[in-house]
Write a protein that holds these residues in place. Structure first.
Motif, short mmCIF file in Angstrom:
data_model
loop_
_atom_site.label_atom_id
_atom_site.label_comp_id
_atom_site.label_asym_id
_atom_site.label_seq_id
_atom_site.Cartn_x
_atom_site.Cartn_y
_atom_site.Cartn_z
N VAL A 53 0.84 -1.20 0.00
CA VAL A 53 0.00 0.00 0.00
C VAL A 53 0.87 1.25 0.00
CG1 VAL A 53 -1.68 1.35 1.33
CG2 VAL A 53 -1.96 -1.12 1.13
N PHE A 54 1.93 1.24 0.80
CA PHE A 54 2.84 2.39 0.85
C PHE A 54 3.47 2.66 -0.52
CE2 PHE A 54 3.90 1.98 5.67
CZ PHE A 54 2.67 2.53 5.97
N VAL A 55 3.91 1.59 -1.20
CA VAL A 55 4.54 1.75 -2.52
C VAL A 55 3.55 2.34 -3.51
CG1 VAL A 55 5.53 0.50 -4.47
CG2 VAL A 55 6.26 -0.07 -2.15
N VAL A 56 2.32 1.86 -3.48
CA VAL A 56 1.28 2.40 -4.37
C VAL A 56 1.02 3.87 -4.04
CG1 VAL A 56 -1.16 2.27 -5.02
CG2 VAL A 56 0.19 0.17 -4.78
N MET A 57 0.98 4.18 -2.74
CA MET A 57 0.71 5.56 -2.33
C MET A 57 1.83 6.51 -2.75
SD MET A 57 -2.25 5.86 -0.96
CE MET A 57 -2.06 7.47 -0.17
N ILE A 58 3.07 6.03 -2.79
CA ILE A 58 4.17 6.87 -3.27
C ILE A 58 3.88 7.30 -4.71
CG2 ILE A 58 6.63 6.98 -3.82
CD1 ILE A 58 7.04 4.83 -1.61
#
Length: 203
Positions: free
Chosen positions: A146-151
């Motif tokens: 989720v963090f990678v997508v949010m970046i």
């Protein structure tokens, strides 16, 4: 799963609101070379995720209830940001911040963007570590995804906002107002989910 995804999205958004405006400055001055800004942002942000995962792994040997005590970190950050945003010293703080913020140098390289993202990442570490420490490895993998997508969403949002500069002011005003409350919710959820109150006080 949906609740965990929502928690991860909230954690990322809460700890990257201020970084969004730094990212906007980098994108604005990059002009036709936005790719290096995106690469730098991913590099710095992923480095913070790896550091948080490493710290969380070292803390897993503690009883779960005591790990949940780390929830006080995002609560403390939230209270600090709330005081900055709503406290009586807000006007003085804003004036001093604007006066001391250095301009973003022209033609910033990817490593410059990455370094700024990491230097601005103390809030990220304070929130990510207890979030990771209180969940299983599978959950941590989902949170990291989720963090990678949010970046990527953050970078796309910065590019979009650069083309619509009038939208920056209301986002800054309302985003910073909601930020302390989001951090408080994240901290409380970490404490509650890990049974910290019961472990420490028998409640």
């Amino acid at each position: 799963m949906l609740s965990l995804i929502a928690l991860a999205v909230a954690a990322f958004a809460a700890t990257n609101v201020d970084n969004l405006f730094v990212l906007l400055a980098f994108v604005a001055e990059a002009r036709g070379r936005k790719r290096r800004v995106i690469v730098g942002q991913y590099t710095g942000s992923i480095a913070l995720i790896v550091i948080a995962l490493g710290l969380a792994a070292m803390l897993r040997s503690l009883p779960q209830g005591y790990v949940g005590a780390l929830g006080v970190l995002p609560i403390a950050v939230g209270l600090s940001k709330g005081w900055t945003r709503f406290g009586r010293r807000r006007a003085a703080h804003d004036s001093s911040t604007q006066a001391t913020t250095p301009p973003v140098p022209a033609g910033s390289a990817s490593w410059t963007v990455a370094a700024v993202a990491m230097a601005n990442g103390s809030d990220n570490i304070a929130v990510y570590v207890p979030l990771y420490a209180g969940h299983s490895r599978i959950d941590c993998a989902l949170i990291s995804l989720v963090f990678v997508v949010m970046i990527g969403i953050w970078c796309a949002g910065a590019v979009w906002l650069v083309n619509h500069p009038l939208l920056g002011a209301p986002i800054r005003r309302y985003g910073t107002a909601l930020l302390p409350f989001i951090l408080l919710v994240i901290g409380v959820s970490v404490i509650v989910e890990n049974g910290t109150l019961h472990a420490l006080f028998g409640l």
